[in-house]
Enzyme design. Structure first.
Site, PDB file in Angstrom:
ATOM      1  CE  LYS A 195       3.230  -2.121  -1.078  1.00 29.99           C
ATOM      2  NZ  LYS A 195       2.847  -2.286   0.340  1.00 29.99           N
ATOM      3  CE  LYS A 248       4.486   1.966  -1.563  1.00 31.48           C
ATOM      4  NZ  LYS A 248       4.201   1.500  -0.193  1.00 31.48           N
ATOM      5  CB  SER A 274      10.824   5.883   0.599  1.00 29.91           C
ATOM      6  OG  SER A 274      10.998   4.531   0.193  1.00 29.91           O
TER       7      SER A 274
END
Length: 326
Positions: A195, A248, A274
């Site tokens: 991440k 991610k 997003s």
């Protein structure tokens, strides 16, 4: 002199042939749909920076879950927006917390639907960080106890998969131990193994009300410039007992998805985040791109890079497109 060359176009002559030789297939079963749940009644608040994405109260969930199941989407991942926040994020591990209530409701509405619980503290802490803070420093080891408590509470509510996203060192080991000690040995961990401290998360923080109130998350999330570090992170999580690995964001990190896929035999999940969603939506609303074609190409690219599954806010739309629905 007769020219000698390969005729690659033979396998591109018409749609039927192209379908037969297609190497990468995108299917509704590949998709995981994120949901934002909150308190109140008749709450269906569209996130301004994420058109088509809503904060939903529990009474609004039934319609959403019915649509997800009807579209043959197999899994959802839950993010909670609490009524109150505190310095230790106690709402995250409250058995009556918003995520726990949503898990119970969804399992009642659609027992066959896989419910994945995002396991983090940032949405529940008043400082917006993913662990305990002391004198401006995010403490690693004390945070692990709270993350394990959160995972156990979510599993007790009925979560099928625990997805810890906090990037504390040792978080998979702590959560695996906590789950096993509580009797949840069969509950898998879908680790946010890789991440990055990414600028692509901005709209999510609007949706989840999880922006840090001071500093940033660069001391625990990864530097976007690093690739070898991603393999070290994933290797640690595999050794600690992770069952699935998330990368991610996805779009700017296709090389990382590919490296993780080649290095490890566990299922790999790309998180189409997003900011990636918002950019496509904005361009489509301005008429600059064909949204359907762009999204299908983008997600197919993630699968081609090695993702077995994709967490995406486009999940419902993609499922409709793949099934020929408007």
């Amino acid at each position: 002199m007769e020219l000698q060359f390969k005729r690659h176009r033979r396998l591109r002559q018409n749609a039927a042939i192209r379908n037969l030789v297609r190497e990468t297939q995108l299917h509704p079963y590949d998709l995981i749909y994120p949901l934002f749940v909150t308190y109140g009644e008749k709450v269906r608040n569209e996130v301004p920076s994420m058109p088509g994405v809503y904060q939903l109260s529990l009474d609004e969930l039934e319609k959403e879950i019915k649509e997800v199941v009807d579209l043959n989407i197999q899994a959802v991942i839950l993010f909670g927006i609490p009524e109150n926040k505190d310095e230790v994020g106690s709402g995250a591990y409250d058995d009556q917390g918003i995520v726990q209530e949503a898990i119970r409701l969804i399992k009642k509405l659609a027992p066959e639907l896989i419910v994945i619980a995002d396991t983090c503290l940032c949405e529940f802490t008043d400082h917006g960080h993913c662990g305990i803070v002391q004198e401006g420093k995010i403490l690693n080891d004390p945070s692990l106890d709270l993350l394990a408590k959160t995972a156990v509470s979510q599993a007790r509510a009925g979560a099928d998969i625990i997805a810890p996203s906090n990037m504390m060192d040792g978080f998979v080991a702590a959560i695996r131990y906590g789950l096993d000690q509580a009797g949840f040995t069969d509950v898998p961990i879908m680790s946010y193994a890789v991440k990055y401290a990414s600028a692509f998360y901005g709209p999510f923080r609007d949706a989840a009300h999880s922006a840090p109130q001071f500093g940033d998350r660069k001391t625990y999330q990864m530097d976007p410039a690093n690739a070898r570090e991603a393999l070290r992170e994933a290797e640690s999580d595999v050794a600690e007992g992770a069952d699935l690995l998330i990368v991610k964001p996805a779009l700017a990190y296709m090389d990382i998805i590919q490296r993780v896929r080649e290095q490890f035999n566990l299922p790999v999940i790309a998180y189409n985040v997003s900011g990636e969603y918002a950019m496509v939506k904005a361009a489509a609303q301005n008429g600059w791109i064909d949204e359907q074609k762009i999204v299908l190409e983008m997600l197919t690219g993630m699968k081609r890079a090695g993702a077995d599954m994709i967490i995406t806010y486009f999940a419902k739309d993609v499922a409709k497109w793949l099934q020929g629905r408007n």
